[in-house]
Design a protein around this motif. Structure first.
Motif, PDB file in Angstrom:
ATOM      1  N   TYR B  46       0.827  -1.297  -0.054  1.00 19.62           N
ATOM      2  CA  TYR B  46      -0.013   0.056   0.000  1.00 19.62           C
ATOM      3  C   TYR B  46       0.790   1.467  -0.153  1.00 19.62           C
ATOM      4  O   TYR B  46       2.023   1.180   0.549  1.00 19.62           O
ATOM      5  N   MET B  53       3.402   0.823   2.929  1.00 14.82           N
ATOM      6  CA  MET B  53       3.044  -0.440   4.058  1.00 14.82           C
ATOM      7  C   MET B  53       2.836  -1.457   3.252  1.00 14.82           C
ATOM      8  O   MET B  53       2.377  -1.713   2.174  1.00 14.82           O
ATOM      9  N   GLY B 206     -20.748  -7.063   6.111  1.00 11.72           N
ATOM     10  CA  GLY B 206     -19.599  -5.964   6.009  1.00 11.72           C
ATOM     11  C   GLY B 206     -19.829  -4.775   6.937  1.00 11.72           C
ATOM     12  O   GLY B 206     -20.592  -4.660   7.516  1.00 11.72           O
TER      13      GLY B 206
HETATM   14  C1  HEM Z   1      -3.528   2.582   7.339  1.00 10.52           C
HETATM   15  C2  HEM Z   1      -3.878   1.990   6.187  1.00 10.52           C
HETATM   16  C3  HEM Z   1      -5.385   1.465   5.857  1.00 10.52           C
HETATM   17  C4  HEM Z   1      -6.222   2.048   4.860  1.00 10.52           C
HETATM   18  C5  HEM Z   1      -5.743   3.068   3.805  1.00 10.52           C
HETATM   19  C6  HEM Z   1      -7.291   1.359   4.996  1.00 10.52           C
HETATM   20  C7  HEM Z   1      -8.561   1.516   4.144  1.00 10.52           C
HETATM   21  C8  HEM Z   1      -9.714   1.066   4.159  1.00 10.52           C
HETATM   22  C9  HEM Z   1     -10.819   1.098   3.595  1.00 10.52           C
HETATM   23  C10 HEM Z   1     -10.910   2.266   2.473  1.00 10.52           C
HETATM   24  C11 HEM Z   1     -11.740   0.458   3.849  1.00 10.52           C
HETATM   25  C12 HEM Z   1     -13.335   0.429   3.536  1.00 10.52           C
HETATM   26  C13 HEM Z   1     -13.427  -0.767   2.490  1.00 10.52           C
HETATM   27  C14 HEM Z   1     -14.840  -0.747   2.018  1.00 10.52           C
HETATM   28  O1  HEM Z   1     -15.862  -0.595   2.735  1.00 10.52           O
HETATM   29  O2  HEM Z   1     -14.899  -1.263   0.756  1.00 10.52           O
HETATM   30  C15 HEM Z   1     -11.119  -0.401   4.986  1.00 10.52           C
HETATM   31  C16 HEM Z   1     -11.915  -1.520   5.690  1.00 10.52           C
HETATM   32  C17 HEM Z   1     -11.326  -2.210   6.573  1.00 10.52           C
HETATM   33  N1  HEM Z   1     -10.109  -2.357   6.991  1.00 10.52           N
HETATM   34 FE1  HEM Z   1      -8.594  -0.950   6.494  1.00 10.52          FE
HETATM   35  N2  HEM Z   1      -7.237   0.357   5.983  1.00 10.52           N
HETATM   36  C18 HEM Z   1      -5.903   0.657   6.493  1.00 10.52           C
HETATM   37  C19 HEM Z   1      -5.795  -0.046   7.585  1.00 10.52           C
HETATM   38  C20 HEM Z   1      -6.248  -1.170   8.205  1.00 10.52           C
HETATM   39  C21 HEM Z   1      -5.580  -1.793   9.414  1.00 10.52           C
HETATM   40  C22 HEM Z   1      -4.569  -1.504  10.114  1.00 10.52           C
HETATM   41  C23 HEM Z   1      -6.476  -2.983   9.721  1.00 10.52           C
HETATM   42  C24 HEM Z   1      -6.440  -3.847  10.708  1.00 10.52           C
HETATM   43  C25 HEM Z   1      -6.427  -3.469  12.088  1.00 10.52           C
HETATM   44  C26 HEM Z   1      -7.671  -2.627   8.463  1.00 10.52           C
HETATM   45  C27 HEM Z   1      -8.790  -3.706   8.788  1.00 10.52           C
HETATM   46  C28 HEM Z   1      -9.801  -3.358   7.867  1.00 10.52           C
HETATM   47  C29 HEM Z   1     -11.287  -4.093   7.851  1.00 10.52           C
HETATM   48  C30 HEM Z   1     -11.316  -5.141   8.994  1.00 10.52           C
HETATM   49  C31 HEM Z   1     -11.941  -3.140   7.292  1.00 10.52           C
HETATM   50  C32 HEM Z   1     -13.574  -3.683   6.937  1.00 10.52           C
HETATM   51  C33 HEM Z   1     -13.930  -4.399   6.022  1.00 10.52           C
HETATM   52  C34 HEM Z   1     -15.232  -4.394   5.758  1.00 10.52           C
HETATM   53  O3  HEM Z   1     -15.870  -3.317   5.515  1.00 10.52           O
HETATM   54  O4  HEM Z   1     -15.924  -5.288   6.215  1.00 10.52           O
HETATM   55  N3  HEM Z   1      -7.348  -1.723   7.948  1.00 10.52           N
HETATM   56  N4  HEM Z   1      -9.793  -0.187   5.134  1.00 10.52           N
END
Ligand code: HEM
Ligand code: SF4
Lengths: 183, 551
Positions: B46, B53, B206
């Motif tokens: 990323y 990252m 979700g």
């Molecule tokens: C810092 C960089 C990160 C970015 C830019 C990022 C970006 C995103 C975005 C855009 C979504 C929404 C996706 C959607 O609804 O279609 C998302 C959901 C999610 N991300 Fe991240 N994220 C980051 C870090 C993390 C970290 C560190 C974790 C774990 C601790 C994580 C776990 C998740 C989870 C579990 C979801 C929810 C998925 C769902 O909607 O079912 N992310 N992230």
């Protein structure tokens, strides 16, 4: 745009008929789904090759009953992120039994050749003449596949089933596990 | 645990080589950043606020001590000496360099690890119950099927350009520790009419800006049909999922728009064509994978361990830790240990290279050389003899890993938030740290009891705030950080989306608000009620009252 097959540039004998135009009587024609539905009878009566070009929101289910009329099906990939054509291609090959030319057109990139080929495409509209050069490299980068698809590769599952006993994989055994998972 | 055979090895090794070529083409300018982006994302790389990252897959959370040591090595050699364990049972490195990314993947390949499909619009790392194989309530080990799904989904030619990312979780036990109903597909092992095991299949869960609880679309699916059924679901989604708006592209939106009945009918129709094809799972392949997850050589020992019982009495600190971090094991004389990565004032989920190595050593000494990562951003040592618990605890204590708060209020799940993430509205980590400090008193923490608290820095909900008993969401109000609070969420077999309490709280008020919520609960609870029990009984009103009365 250049057309490639098996890593070689090939001639494109097909004439794309613009939407709204009356299809000419002669020559190999590539028509849109709209043109096909509008001129269906006339196009069916022609004695020359016929191809159809489907947009990414047009499922091949629309033409499933007419497949034997087409010598070419071109599936549009408007942007490489739009992955619908991969499913359409497999449906055409594996479900509907379409065996003639299946062409990927639009935003076709080198790093997609492999998956497109696995899904059943055999010709590719590419951006530049050089883009065809990477074909064999792209196809051979990953030599095994886990999934059955529309190509001739035997999936890993089948290779495993065929494997002889003496080449069996490492078995878990608690002695090595307890010893810190050493090989 | 699973070991690669020659085919798995080849796929991963060749994939690294391929990625090396892609990086080289990017660095030479042959690929634009736009063209490179999906390629790097499919390999877990990323671009963040300050740097790249790298997200490394830990399939269904399983790690050998050898793999953990390699993760430590990567942290030290290619990062700033630490790594971040995530809610998706992955590990993230926040400071890798683009020109070294392929070297890291090479290192990982030597221990059978990779970063394939840890991001991008692909089928992501499959997650499972961190207590798999050791929980007393288990029907069958979910890791067998998670591994089968991992292989099927790896470099899937048809499903690598999906409308949006796609997450699958598997539980083998009726008590769901994998939050399967918050996933695009949730799979629960289940007994069929004749006692044979199969699956119940849930679709469309979700989080993000539209939190949805997954719905059951098939009550019982025979084992041999697992992959053909998944392929049918993915094929329907790949063709019909929305591609015009990324906020509407997840499968949950498709299921809601066409209705679950229609969606189910489409899947069943597709499956009719696929079920007897090459994806049907032969029994001997299931058996082959299953053998890797056979129980380790447990000793036949008594369940009562007097020296353990006496240590509990004589060492209260040890007793506290056992009280929160040790869980019943299915085998007498053994215990499951949760290693908290939530020390007071720390960053939830972070571990230093030294800590990783220490845990690897402890896993070798006491737990058959294996460990697990949980969706709560903690680690698990699953097979500890009760008589070894005290020695293990001392070993953990030497590295600051003995925080006795698993499942308690300070076991906070938090996303990186504004400190690292370019999408954030507000900081998450400092809020987690301040709550950790406010509730630092152990007696109080234990009195409050089991509760989940999740903090996301924006509506993407990476920290699952919608399904936290207490959820905190960072929002931006005219350039100032505010925090919206939800109550009553849960992520188990009774998954519910939390209710918004009312207007958001300012940065200075949010910790007080959490304290008010906790005090309100303590005043209302009856004997033996956890926070979520009380909330379900009394509802939002009393909390709303105490929270906003003083304003
Ligand atoms: C810092 C960089 C990160 C970015 C830019 C990022 C970006 C995103 C975005 C855009 C979504 C929404 C996706 C959607 O609804 O279609 C998302 C959901 C999610 N991300 Fe991240 N994220 C980051 C870090 C993390 C970290 C560190 C974790 C774990 C601790 C994580 C776990 C998740 C989870 C579990 C979801 C929810 C998925 C769902 O909607 O079912 N992310 N992230
Ligand atoms: S929830 Fe928002 S702020 Fe937090 S990591 Fe995810 S995208 Fe970033």
């Amino acid at each position: 745009m250049p057309l490639a097959k098996d890593g070689q540039l090939i001639d494109d004998p097909w004439t794309l008929v613009a939407d709204g135009a009356v299809p000419p009587a002669e020559g190999a024609l590539l028509v849109s789904y709209a043109t096909w539905t509008e001129h269906r009878d006339a196009l069916s009566r022609r004695n020359a090759p016929l191809g159809i070009r489907l947009d990414s929101d047009q499922s091949p289910a629309l033409i499933a009953d007419d497949l034997d009329r087409f010598d070419l099906i071109a599936l549009d990939i408007p942007v490489f992120k739009d992955g619908r054509a991969y499913s359409y291609a497999r449906l055409l090959r594996e479900r509907y039994g379409y065996a003639k030319e299946l062409r990927a057109v639009g935003n076709v990139l080198r790093d997609q050749y492999h998956f497109l080929h696995r899904c059943g495409f055999d010709t590719f509209e590419v951006a530049t003449d050089e883009a065809a050069d990477a074909w064999w490299e792209a196809l051979s980068e990953i030599s095994h596949a886990y999934q059955p698809a529309a190509d001739a590769r035997r999936p890993i599952l089948a290779l495993r089933q065929a494997r002889t006993e003496h080449s069996a994989p490492p078995r878990p055994d608690t002695a090595t596990v307890a010893a810190g998972w050493a090989y | 645990m699973y070991r690669y055979d020659e085919f798995d090895h080849t796929v991963v090794a060749e994939r690294v080589l391929q990625f090396r070529g892609q990086v080289a083409r990017r660095l030479s300018g042959d690929l634009t950043e736009d063209e490179f982006k999906p390629l790097r994302l499919m390999n877990g790389l990323y671009l963040q606020l300050h740097a790249y990252m790298l997200r490394v897959a830990i399939p269904y959370g399983m790690l050998s001590s050898r793999q953990m040591r390699k993760l430590a090595f990567v942290a030290r050699r290619y990062d700033k000496g630490y790594g971040h364990f995530t809610t998706r049972q992955n590990i993230q490195y926040n400071w890798p360099r683009l020109d070294e990314a392929a070297d890291i993947l090479d290192e990982l390949a030597t221990v059978e690890m990779h970063a394939i499909q840890t991001s991008g619009n692909t089928i992501r790392n499959v997650t499972a119950d961190p207590f798999a194989g050791v929980a007393a309530d288990e029907i069958e080990d979910p890791r067998i099927y998670a591994e089968i799904i991992r292989q099927w989904s790896t470099l899937h030619p048809e499903f690598s350009f999906l409308p949006r990312k796609f997450k699958i979780a598997v539980t083998g036990a009726p008590h769901d520790r994998a939050a399967i109903k918050t996933h695009d597909i949730g799979i629960a092992l289940k007994r069929g009419p004749d006692g044979e095991t199969g699956f119940e299949v849930f679709v469309g869960g979700g989080q993000g800006r539209t939190p949805v609880v997954a719905k059951s679309i098939r009550g019982f699916l025979p084992k041999r049909d697992l992959l053909s059924y998944l392929e049918a679901i993915l094929r329907v989604y790949n063709q019909l999922g929305r591609r015009d708006n990324i906020y509407k592209a997840r499968i949950k939106i498709l299921v809601n728009e066409i209705g679950v009945e229609k969606f189910t009918a489409l899947v069943e129709e597709e499956w009719r064509h696929l079920r007897d094809g090459a994806l049907a799972l032969p029994d001997d392949e299931i058996a082959r994978i299953k053998a890797y997850f056979a129980s380790p050589a447990y000793l036949d020992i008594p369940g009562d361990v007097p020296e353990f019982d006496s240590k509990l009495l004589t060492d209260p600190a040890f007793g506290n830790w056992v009280g929160s971090n040790v869980t019943e094991h299915k085998v007498p004389g053994y215990a499951i240990v949760t290693v908290s990565l939530k020390p007071e004032g720390g960053i939830p989920g972070d571990a230093t290279a030294e800590q990783m190595e220490a845990i690897a050593d402890l896993a070798d000494a006491f737990s058959f050389g294996e460990l697990r990562v949980t969706k709560d951003q903690n680690l698990v040592l699953a097979d500890i003899r009760k008589s070894d618990l005290f020695a293990l605890w001392q070993g953990l204590r030497a590295h600051g890993l003995e925080t006795p708060n698993a499942g308690l209020l300070t076991d906070i799940i938090a996303c990186p938030g504004l400190d690292y993430c370019s999408l954030a509205n507000a900081r998450s980590i400092p809020i987690a740290q301040r709550i950790g400090t406010r509730f630092g008193d152990l007696d109080r923490l234990r009195d409050i009891g089991d509760i989940t608290l999740n903090i996301s820095g924006c509506i993407n909900a990476c920290a699952h705030h919608h399904v936290g008993n207490i959820g905190i969401l960072g929002v931006d109000k005219k350039g100032t950080e505010f925090y919206q609070v939800t109550l009553g969420g849960s992520a188990d077999e009774n998954t519910t989306i939390g209710d918004i309490v009312g207007p958001a709280f300012g940065e200075d008020d949010i910790v007080d608000a959490i304290e008010t919520i906790v005090d309100t609960y303590l005043g209302l609870r009856t004997d033996g009620e956890t926070f979520i029990d009380t909330y379900r009984r009394v509802g939002l009103a009393p909390f709303k009252e105490t929270l906003y009365a003083a304003r």
